[in-house]
Scaffold this motif. Sequence first.
Motif, short mmCIF file in Angstrom:
data_model
loop_
_atom_site.label_atom_id
_atom_site.label_comp_id
_atom_site.label_asym_id
_atom_site.label_seq_id
_atom_site.Cartn_x
_atom_site.Cartn_y
_atom_site.Cartn_z
N VAL A 160 0.86 -1.20 0.00
CA VAL A 160 0.00 0.00 0.00
C VAL A 160 0.89 1.25 0.00
N PRO A 161 0.61 2.22 -0.85
CA PRO A 161 1.40 3.45 -0.84
C PRO A 161 1.06 4.30 0.39
N ASP A 162 2.07 4.94 0.96
CA ASP A 162 1.87 5.77 2.13
C ASP A 162 2.65 7.07 1.96
N PRO A 163 1.95 8.20 1.84
CA PRO A 163 0.49 8.34 1.94
C PRO A 163 -0.21 7.88 0.67
N ALA A 164 -1.53 7.69 0.79
CA ALA A 164 -2.32 7.31 -0.38
C ALA A 164 -2.30 8.46 -1.39
N PRO A 165 -2.25 8.14 -2.68
CA PRO A 165 -2.19 9.19 -3.70
C PRO A 165 -3.52 9.91 -3.87
N GLU A 166 -3.43 11.14 -4.36
CA GLU A 166 -4.63 11.86 -4.73
C GLU A 166 -5.27 11.18 -5.94
N LEU A 167 -6.58 11.25 -6.03
CA LEU A 167 -7.31 10.66 -7.15
C LEU A 167 -7.82 11.79 -8.04
N LEU A 168 -7.40 11.77 -9.31
CA LEU A 168 -7.82 12.79 -10.27
C LEU A 168 -8.70 12.17 -11.34
N PHE A 169 -9.72 12.90 -11.76
CA PHE A 169 -10.60 12.49 -12.85
C PHE A 169 -10.36 13.37 -14.07
N GLY A 170 -10.32 12.76 -15.25
CA GLY A 170 -10.46 13.52 -16.48
C GLY A 170 -11.93 13.72 -16.73
#
Length: 280
Positions: free
Chosen positions: A148-158
Amino acid sequence: MTKLGAVFLPSNPPERLRDIARAADEAGLEQLWLWEDCFLNGGVAAASAALAWTTRLSVGIGIVPVPFRNVALAAMEIATMRRMFGDRAIVGIGHGVQEWMAQVGAKAASPMTLLREHATALRALLHGETVTTHGRYVRLDAVALDWVPDPAPELLFGATGPKTLRLSGELADGTILVAGTSPEGVAAARAQIGGREGHELVVFVPAATGPTAERRIAKQQESSGMDFAGAAGDAKAVAATIERFAEAGATTVVLQPTADDPEPEGFVRFVAEEVRPLIG
């Protein structure tokens, strides 16, 4: 401060990426963005290579089409890049071009349902949750990431249409707008997204410099039907256009060279060395 980036166009052969990414890194460019357009460069492979070749540059994929990937695989790829390269790895997700999705047999009857299900499961996986879901498109049985990545990545939408913009405001940490969006279009998109605090707004802006800049921008606008032609001219002229987008609500402006730009390496240096110092 407005973040600034440039696009590595997928019309460039993959072997050009190394020199352009290194030129961007050496010049101090903040972000280099890639597209996973059909049937050109693979976004994850290209972004990972660009990140490995550089030390400071952030590399974004704008976007990964969700019909292409099982959500567990998407989570594994994003988590791997984030653990290897930290927050320099940026990934946006979206519907993809529906004509292309149909070509590969992946077109969803309800793209909005697919995006909602995919994004919800993806966010949970990247936050270390064990996910079981039986949706219309996304089905997982006790799936969890080991790394698991730490911190969790931001989620972007196109996003372009009002429904997807509203969904992005609801579920995502940021929105990516296509090239050709005008400053007025950015302001309208910001209103559709809503007032969620800290929501990033990334916009691709066509740009050209040099003696043939205006001709190349006009040619691109004519061939693509873009509503907004873009920025053409010297660093001062390009910076003035960027300021218009920032005033409209863009937090990141990514300059997109024309397909016939004579020197892609020179373009990223121009953005980093000449335009960046003029942007607040």
